[in-house]
Design an enzyme around this catalytic site. Structure first.
Site, mmCIF file in Angstrom:
data_model
loop_
_atom_site.group_PDB
_atom_site.id
_atom_site.type_symbol
_atom_site.label_atom_id
_atom_site.label_comp_id
_atom_site.label_asym_id
_atom_site.label_seq_id
_atom_site.Cartn_x
_atom_site.Cartn_y
_atom_site.Cartn_z
ATOM 1 N N ASP A 15 30.825 41.310 34.996
ATOM 2 C CA ASP A 15 30.996 42.255 35.875
ATOM 3 C C ASP A 15 29.488 42.195 36.929
ATOM 4 O OD1 ASP A 15 31.368 43.929 38.093
ATOM 5 O OD2 ASP A 15 31.186 45.562 36.275
ATOM 6 N N ASN A 63 41.627 43.153 41.180
ATOM 7 C CA ASN A 63 41.257 42.646 41.845
ATOM 8 C C ASN A 63 41.636 42.298 43.181
ATOM 9 O OD1 ASN A 63 39.131 41.146 39.142
ATOM 10 N ND2 ASN A 63 38.721 42.558 40.074
HETATM 11 C C1 FPP Z 1 32.932 41.156 39.231
HETATM 12 O O1 FPP Z 1 32.237 40.681 40.086
HETATM 13 C C2 FPP Z 1 33.690 39.315 39.011
HETATM 14 C C3 FPP Z 1 35.164 39.161 39.918
HETATM 15 C C4 FPP Z 1 35.567 39.561 40.080
HETATM 16 C C5 FPP Z 1 35.126 37.646 39.858
HETATM 17 C C6 FPP Z 1 34.718 36.970 38.113
HETATM 18 C C7 FPP Z 1 34.876 35.538 38.307
HETATM 19 C C8 FPP Z 1 33.463 34.512 38.174
HETATM 20 C C9 FPP Z 1 32.710 34.978 37.012
HETATM 21 C C10 FPP Z 1 33.941 33.586 38.539
HETATM 22 C C11 FPP Z 1 35.017 32.935 38.752
HETATM 23 C C12 FPP Z 1 34.604 31.611 37.645
HETATM 24 C C13 FPP Z 1 35.895 30.329 37.362
HETATM 25 C C14 FPP Z 1 36.809 30.107 36.480
HETATM 26 C C15 FPP Z 1 36.126 29.992 38.794
HETATM 27 P P1 FPP Z 1 32.418 41.970 41.148
HETATM 28 O O2 FPP Z 1 32.291 40.789 42.630
HETATM 29 O O3 FPP Z 1 33.276 43.050 40.892
HETATM 30 O O4 FPP Z 1 30.892 42.299 41.268
HETATM 31 P P2 FPP Z 1 30.155 43.676 41.831
HETATM 32 O O5 FPP Z 1 30.591 45.136 40.199
HETATM 33 O O6 FPP Z 1 28.744 44.255 41.920
HETATM 34 O O7 FPP Z 1 31.034 43.871 42.875
#
Ligand code: FPP
Length: 229
Positions: A15, A63
């Site tokens: 996250d 998501n």
């Molecule tokens: C949460 O951060 C993260 C995600 C919803 C996506 C996770 C994906 C990756 C780490 C990269 C993808 C990996 C591959 C293999 C392609 P957030 O967007 O919710 O962050 P925030 O809480 O700061 O908004």
């Protein structure tokens, strides 16, 4: 580090990509790209440390409600990651698994993931498990419905056969980056006795030394599994 106290299975809630990008006045996609690079490093380091399973919460069922533009960006990252890294993973003795309902993903991403699983070596020292369109509640309902369809009465052992994680031991340690202290529908059944580790570090900044810190903290925990000692 006590080598006898390395978690066999780590679950990772990645996250904070969006906030990491925002702090740099950049779009969220920039954060996800940095998150992907962090994930690659963490997977390599977990393998070096002797972890056998690393489950990365890549996309939750919730998501999938994000704007299509962000989802398309994430699918683009999968394509890039798989095309570039899968052969390298195999030749290092690692394999890939996927948990979640991937049927709603773009067809070519589904194919990449399914081929990634199918072509994995059978006996791997390390498994990188992608939770994609994964939600524990959906997983549990699916498991119950599959058993009902088969007319099977479940017990603690047979239930596991209906979960996406069939054959994978429960996570010993669940790490969540980005400051929130919750599981957000991640491995709710399997985490009954997991040790939980929360850090404020945003995922793109979660590096090898941060993983070592989490493993070290885990090694100090006394796991009683409900017993006295
Ligand atoms: C949460 O951060 C993260 C995600 C919803 C996506 C996770 C994906 C990756 C780490 C990269 C993808 C990996 C591959 C293999 C392609 P957030 O967007 O919710 O962050 P925030 O809480 O700061 O908004």
């Amino acid at each position: 580090m006590d080598e006898n106290k390395i978690p066999l299975h780590i679950g990772l809630i990645m996250d904070g990509n969006g906030r990491w990008a925002k702090k740099r006045l950049m779009p969220r996609s920039y954060g996800h790209n940095a998150g992907m690079n962090a994930m690659i490093k963490i997977a390599e380091h977990a393998k070096v440390r002797g972890v056998k399973y690393l489950t990365v919460y890549t996309l939750s069922t919730e998501n999938l409600l994000r704007p299509q533009e962000e989802l398309d960006g994430l699918y683009g990252l999968f394509r890039k990651y798989f095309t570039k890294n899968v052969q390298k993973l195999y030749s290092s003795g690692a394999g890939v698994k996927v948990i979640g309902d991937i049927s709603v993903l773009p067809q070519d991403v589904q194919t990449l993931l399914l081929d990634g699983e199918k072509n994995s070596p059978k006996d791997c020292a390390f498994w990188l498990i992608f939770a994609i369109n994964y939600g524990a509640r959906a997983e549990l309902l699916r498991a119950c419905n599959l058993a009902i369809e088969k007319g099977e009465k479940l017990d603690g052992k047979s239930f596991g056969n209906y979960l996406y994680t069939q054959g994978v031991p429960d996570p010993d340690l669940i790490i969540r980056t980005g400051g929130e202290k919750r599981l957000s529908n991640f491995l709710l059944y399997q985490s009954a006795y997991s040790e939980l580790y929360f850090t404020d570090t945003l995922f793109p900044d979660f590096d090898e030394s941060e993983l070592d810190k989490a493993i070290e903290e885990f090694s100090k925990r006394e796991r009683r599994f409900g017993k006295i000692n």
